[in-house]
Structure formats: C-alpha cells, structure tokens
Write a protein that holds these residues in place. Structure first.
Motif, PDB file in Angstrom:
ATOM      1  N   GLU A  55       0.870  -1.182   0.000  1.00 10.41           N
ATOM      2  CA  GLU A  55       0.000   0.000   0.000  1.00 10.41           C
ATOM      3  C   GLU A  55       0.901   1.224   0.000  1.00 10.41           C
ATOM      4  N   LEU A  56       0.821   2.026  -1.043  1.00 17.00           N
ATOM      5  CA  LEU A  56       1.617   3.242  -1.172  1.00 17.00           C
ATOM      6  C   LEU A  56       0.720   4.442  -0.934  1.00 17.00           C
ATOM      7  N   ASP A  57       1.106   5.309  -0.021  1.00 13.53           N
ATOM      8  CA  ASP A  57       0.396   6.565   0.241  1.00 13.53           C
ATOM      9  C   ASP A  57       1.408   7.696   0.109  1.00 13.53           C
ATOM     10  N   THR A  58       1.085   8.647  -0.753  1.00 12.97           N
ATOM     11  CA  THR A  58       2.021   9.726  -1.011  1.00 12.97           C
ATOM     12  C   THR A  58       1.285  11.014  -1.358  1.00 12.97           C
ATOM     13  N   PRO A  59       1.827  12.144  -0.946  1.00 13.00           N
ATOM     14  CA  PRO A  59       1.264  13.400  -1.435  1.00 13.00           C
ATOM     15  C   PRO A  59       1.386  13.444  -2.965  1.00 13.00           C
ATOM     16  N   ALA A  60       0.377  13.958  -3.625  1.00 12.92           N
ATOM     17  CA  ALA A  60       0.401  14.053  -5.088  1.00 12.92           C
ATOM     18  C   ALA A  60       1.600  14.869  -5.566  1.00 12.92           C
ATOM     19  N   MET A  61       2.027  15.818  -4.756  1.00 17.15           N
ATOM     20  CA  MET A  61       3.180  16.657  -5.109  1.00 17.15           C
ATOM     21  C   MET A  61       4.402  15.792  -5.441  1.00 17.15           C
ATOM     22  N   ASN A  62       4.584  14.672  -4.723  1.00 15.39           N
ATOM     23  CA  ASN A  62       5.732  13.785  -4.948  1.00 15.39           C
ATOM     24  C   ASN A  62       5.659  13.100  -6.311  1.00 15.39           C
ATOM     25  N   ILE A  63       4.456  12.906  -6.806  1.00 17.52           N
ATOM     26  CA  ILE A  63       4.255  12.124  -8.020  1.00 17.52           C
ATOM     27  C   ILE A  63       4.100  13.004  -9.254  1.00 17.52           C
ATOM     28  N   VAL A  64       3.265  14.035  -9.154  1.00 14.76           N
ATOM     29  CA  VAL A  64       2.965  14.851 -10.344  1.00 14.76           C
ATOM     30  C   VAL A  64       3.449  16.292 -10.242  1.00 14.76           C
ATOM     31  N   GLY A  65       3.873  16.722  -9.061  1.00 14.49           N
ATOM     32  CA  GLY A  65       4.396  18.076  -8.916  1.00 14.49           C
ATOM     33  C   GLY A  65       3.354  19.133  -8.598  1.00 14.49           C
ATOM     34  N   PHE A  66       2.103  18.708  -8.395  1.00 18.08           N
ATOM     35  CA  PHE A  66       1.042  19.643  -8.020  1.00 18.08           C
ATOM     36  C   PHE A  66      -0.031  18.883  -7.262  1.00 18.08           C
ATOM     37  N   GLU A  67      -0.929  19.647  -6.616  1.00 13.21           N
ATOM     38  CA  GLU A  67      -2.008  19.033  -5.842  1.00 13.21           C
ATOM     39  C   GLU A  67      -3.376  19.608  -6.202  1.00 13.21           C
ATOM     40  N   HIS A  68      -3.434  20.422  -7.232  1.00 15.83           N
ATOM     41  CA  HIS A  68      -4.694  21.017  -7.674  1.00 15.83           C
ATOM     42  C   HIS A  68      -5.294  20.171  -8.797  1.00 15.83           C
ATOM     43  N   PRO A  69      -6.583  20.302  -9.028  1.00 16.75           N
ATOM     44  CA  PRO A  69      -7.187  19.577 -10.147  1.00 16.75           C
ATOM     45  C   PRO A  69      -6.524  19.996 -11.459  1.00 16.75           C
ATOM     46  N   ALA A  70      -6.295  19.045 -12.342  1.00 10.55           N
ATOM     47  CA  ALA A  70      -5.651  19.326 -13.622  1.00 10.55           C
ATOM     48  C   ALA A  70      -6.622  20.074 -14.526  1.00 10.55           C
ATOM     49  N   THR A  71      -6.222  21.257 -14.957  1.00  6.61           N
ATOM     50  CA  THR A  71      -7.062  22.032 -15.875  1.00  6.61           C
ATOM     51  C   THR A  71      -6.351  22.255 -17.204  1.00  6.61           C
ATOM     52  N   THR A  72      -5.028  22.294 -17.189  1.00  4.25           N
ATOM     53  CA  THR A  72      -4.287  22.505 -18.436  1.00  4.25           C
ATOM     54  C   THR A  72      -4.005  21.160 -19.102  1.00  4.25           C
ATOM     55  N   ALA A  73      -3.739  21.211 -20.387  1.00  2.86           N
ATOM     56  CA  ALA A  73      -3.403  19.994 -21.133  1.00  2.86           C
ATOM     57  C   ALA A  73      -2.125  19.362 -20.563  1.00  2.86           C
ATOM     58  N   MET A  77      -1.849  15.608 -18.987  1.00  2.00           N
ATOM     59  CA  MET A  77      -0.892  14.642 -19.523  1.00  2.00           C
ATOM     60  C   MET A  77       0.015  14.116 -18.409  1.00  2.00           C
ATOM     61  N   THR A  78       0.459  15.008 -17.525  1.00  2.00           N
ATOM     62  CA  THR A  78       1.294  14.597 -16.389  1.00  2.00           C
ATOM     63  C   THR A  78       0.550  13.582 -15.522  1.00  2.00           C
ATOM     64  N   LEU A  79      -0.726  13.852 -15.243  1.00  2.00           N
ATOM     65  CA  LEU A  79      -1.536  12.924 -14.444  1.00  2.00           C
ATOM     66  C   LEU A  79      -1.688  11.579 -15.139  1.00  2.00           C
ATOM     67  N   ALA A  80      -1.981  11.596 -16.423  1.00  2.00           N
ATOM     68  CA  ALA A  80      -2.178  10.349 -17.166  1.00  2.00           C
ATOM     69  C   ALA A  80      -0.904   9.509 -17.180  1.00  2.00           C
ATOM     70  N   LEU A 112      -7.380  13.579  -7.699  1.00  2.00           N
ATOM     71  CA  LEU A 112      -6.860  14.173  -8.930  1.00  2.00           C
ATOM     72  C   LEU A 112      -7.187  13.320 -10.152  1.00  2.00           C
ATOM     73  N   PHE A 113      -7.345  12.000  -9.948  1.00  2.00           N
ATOM     74  CA  PHE A 113      -7.708  11.101 -11.041  1.00  2.00           C
ATOM     75  C   PHE A 113      -9.219  11.038 -11.233  1.00  2.00           C
ATOM     76  N   GLY A 114      -9.956  11.828 -10.446  1.00  2.00           N
ATOM     77  CA  GLY A 114     -11.406  11.827 -10.542  1.00  2.00           C
ATOM     78  C   GLY A 114     -12.073  10.860  -9.582  1.00  2.00           C
ATOM     79  N   ASP A 115     -11.269  10.190  -8.721  1.00  2.00           N
ATOM     80  CA  ASP A 115     -11.835   9.285  -7.732  1.00  2.00           C
ATOM     81  C   ASP A 115     -12.433  10.091  -6.597  1.00  2.00           C
ATOM     82  N   LYS A 116     -13.471   9.584  -6.017  1.00  2.00           N
ATOM     83  CA  LYS A 116     -14.085  10.244  -4.867  1.00  2.00           C
ATOM     84  C   LYS A 116     -13.152  10.145  -3.681  1.00  2.00           C
ATOM     85  N   ASP A 117     -13.176  11.187  -2.831  1.00  2.00           N
ATOM     86  CA  ASP A 117     -12.402  11.190  -1.598  1.00  2.00           C
ATOM     87  C   ASP A 117     -13.017  10.165  -0.669  1.00  2.00           C
TER      88      ASP A 117
END
Length: 192
Positions: A55-73, A77-80, A112-117
């Motif tokens: 089980e891996l738990d990590t702040p999104a910042m460590n993985i994608v570099g941001f923690e806000h919902p993705a609005t830009t292309a 792409m970074t999230l995908a 961030l992936f659209g999953d419910k909290d």
C-alpha cells in the motif's frame, strides 16, 4: 489479507511513535508517519502465505508536482503518465527474482484522477479545502511462488520514476518479523 494491512499501522504504532519522536529531534519538518509532508511517502507491506500486498500513500506533489485539479493539457498529460507508471508495479518495486512474484492486482486512486475522496470528512469549506492536500494511494497485490525467498524490496525505480519523492517510510509485516525502515534514493533497498 486486507485485515492484515489494516492492522499493520496498529502493530507498528510503537515503532512509528519512536521514529516520529526521533525525527522530531533531528528534523522537526518531517513529523509523524501519517503527516502530509512533501517529499515523504509511506509504503505498507504485508506477506501472508504466498500473497504480498503493498500500500503506497504519497502526497500528489511527490508524483505529479502539483495538488490542484488538472485544468491545463500539460497537467492532464502529467496525471495520465503518472497513473500509467503507477499501474505497473514491476516497474516500481523490484523483488528477488527467485521469489517468483507476479502482480495480480493493482489499483491507484486519487481525487486528482477523478476518484471520490474516501475520507468521511465533510468538505463544507469548498473545493479549496478538498484539494489543499491531494494524496495518491496505490494498492498492489502479488502472488509469489517462493515467498520464503523474499528478503528485500528495492525501491530504486520508484525513486527514479518520481524524483520528488525523497523518503519512503516503510512498514512491513511478514510471518517472521515486523519492522519499519526509512529509505532514500541513496539507499533504496529494504532488507528483511
């Protein structure tokens, strides 16, 4: 097996408290095992028979570099790409070949992936509160033909894939032992 993973934090609570106290003495910035600290992730590992779960738990910042919902292309792409990488457990976790471990399940979740909290918290303060500290949770299950050969976990590829991750706090339970360890890119192997 799920019960074993759920019990893991309680079984290692004395270790976590001691480690948190030790970290506080050395670096007040790193807090306890459950804190949301950029650069720090947690990995729980449990071996039960031939089944290995991570089980891996990590702040999104460590993985994608941001923690806000993705609005830009670019953010989308970074999230995908991050999700695609996280769904390839053999590319993240190196286990001894002789153990014959095959990934049987993998799941990655984040708001961030659209999953419910999955918290029971009421986010009445609005979207800012909900996304202030986005997390990414990964669940991985392996079936190992020779689990007695499992004696280490190499996280080199996880650190290389997500260089903003600087520390992984590992807790593990096997039939032979319970332990906690802190690994870094300079020493990415947990031996057990």
């Amino acid at each position: 097996m799920r019960r074993l993973l759920l019990a893991l934090p309680f079984a290692l609570m004395p270790l976590a408290a001691a480690q948190a106290a030790d970290e506080h003495d050395h670096d007040h910035e790193h807090g306890s095992l459950g804190a949301h600290v950029h650069g720090v992730a947690r990995l729980d590992m449990a071996l039960d028979g031939r089944t290995l779960e991570l089980e891996l738990d990590t702040p999104a910042m460590n993985i994608v570099g941001f923690e806000h919902p993705a609005t830009t292309a670019a953010d989308k792409m970074t999230l995908a790409l991050a999700k695609e990488t996280l769904l390839k457990p053999h590319a993240l976790f190196s286990l001894p070949e002789g153990a014959g471990c095959t990934a049987t399940k993998q799941r990655v979740e984040s708001t961030l992936f659209g999953d419910k909290d999955d918290d029971d918290h009421d986010h009445a303060d609005g979207d800012a509160a909900e996304h202030e500290h986005s997390e990414i949770h990964g669940h991985y299950q392996f079936t190992c033909s020779a689990p007695n050969v499992l004696n280490k976990l190499d996280l080199t590829q996880l650190f290389k894939s997500f260089p903003a991750t600087q520390t992984i706090q590992v807790q593990l339970v096997t039939p032979k032992r319970q332990m906690g360890a802190e690994v870094r890119p300079s020493n990415p192997v947990v031996k057990f």
